[in-house]
Design a protein around this motif. Sequence first.
Motif, PDB file in Angstrom:
ATOM      1  N   LEU A 122      -0.436  21.919 -13.567  1.00  0.00           N
ATOM      2  CA  LEU A 122       0.195  20.693 -14.027  1.00  0.00           C
ATOM      3  C   LEU A 122      -0.597  19.509 -13.497  1.00  0.00           C
ATOM      4  O   LEU A 122      -1.233  19.597 -12.450  1.00  0.00           O
ATOM      5  N   GLU A 123      -0.534  18.409 -14.219  1.00  0.00           N
ATOM      6  CA  GLU A 123      -1.251  17.209 -13.812  1.00  0.00           C
ATOM      7  C   GLU A 123      -0.248  16.128 -13.456  1.00  0.00           C
ATOM      8  O   GLU A 123       0.725  15.914 -14.174  1.00  0.00           O
ATOM      9  N   ILE A 124      -0.468  15.463 -12.355  1.00  0.00           N
ATOM     10  CA  ILE A 124       0.369  14.330 -11.967  1.00  0.00           C
ATOM     11  C   ILE A 124      -0.236  13.083 -12.589  1.00  0.00           C
ATOM     12  O   ILE A 124      -1.417  12.804 -12.411  1.00  0.00           O
ATOM     13  N   GLU A 125       0.584  12.365 -13.327  1.00  0.00           N
ATOM     14  CA  GLU A 125       0.120  11.112 -13.923  1.00  0.00           C
ATOM     15  C   GLU A 125       0.643   9.969 -13.062  1.00  0.00           C
ATOM     16  O   GLU A 125       1.845   9.709 -13.004  1.00  0.00           O
ATOM     17  N   TRP A 126      -0.267   9.300 -12.373  1.00  0.00           N
ATOM     18  CA  TRP A 126       0.114   8.230 -11.450  1.00  0.00           C
ATOM     19  C   TRP A 126       0.169   6.910 -12.189  1.00  0.00           C
ATOM     20  O   TRP A 126      -0.662   6.625 -13.046  1.00  0.00           O
ATOM     21  N   ARG A 127       1.158   6.097 -11.860  1.00  0.00           N
ATOM     22  CA  ARG A 127       1.290   4.753 -12.424  1.00  0.00           C
ATOM     23  C   ARG A 127       1.754   3.808 -11.331  1.00  0.00           C
ATOM     24  O   ARG A 127       2.453   4.196 -10.427  1.00  0.00           O
ATOM     25  N   ARG A 128       1.392   2.569 -11.491  1.00  0.00           N
ATOM     26  CA  ARG A 128       1.932   1.536 -10.605  1.00  0.00           C
ATOM     27  C   ARG A 128       3.225   1.040 -11.247  1.00  0.00           C
ATOM     28  O   ARG A 128       3.329   0.942 -12.461  1.00  0.00           O
TER      29      ARG A 128
END
Length: 132
Positions: A122-128
């Motif tokens: 799985l990929e973690i999608e980082w956002r501010r």
Amino acid sequence: DLKEPQTADRIALQREFQGHPSRGLTPSKLAQIMDSAEQGDIMAQYELYEDMEEKDAHIMAEMGKRRRAVAGLDWSIVPPRNPTAKEKNAARELQEVIAGLEDFAELMFDVTDGIGKAFCCLEIEWRRSAGF
């Protein structure tokens, strides 16, 4: 710049063919695959399970049924027995974080792909976000 995944325009193509270990599978070959998996080499186990799911619709249907059942289970984060105030607070905060995930049921479904394959990716999608 951070409104889209940073890997969106980066791609690496590798020409790789699946091994299809189910072709000519014998009891000794199966034992070898499972022994290798126990020692950390899980690629043949992964490929074998992929073959099994592709070739046997019943296996695919049954695993899909079980995976959807897991994704639909009620859940909660509970602190250990006789928790400290810090442990209670950590459990409550984690409950809030996970409950706030939009696609948690889908995430649980995807995680269960590791049941037969020995891992899931799985990929973690980082956002501010505002204030952080």
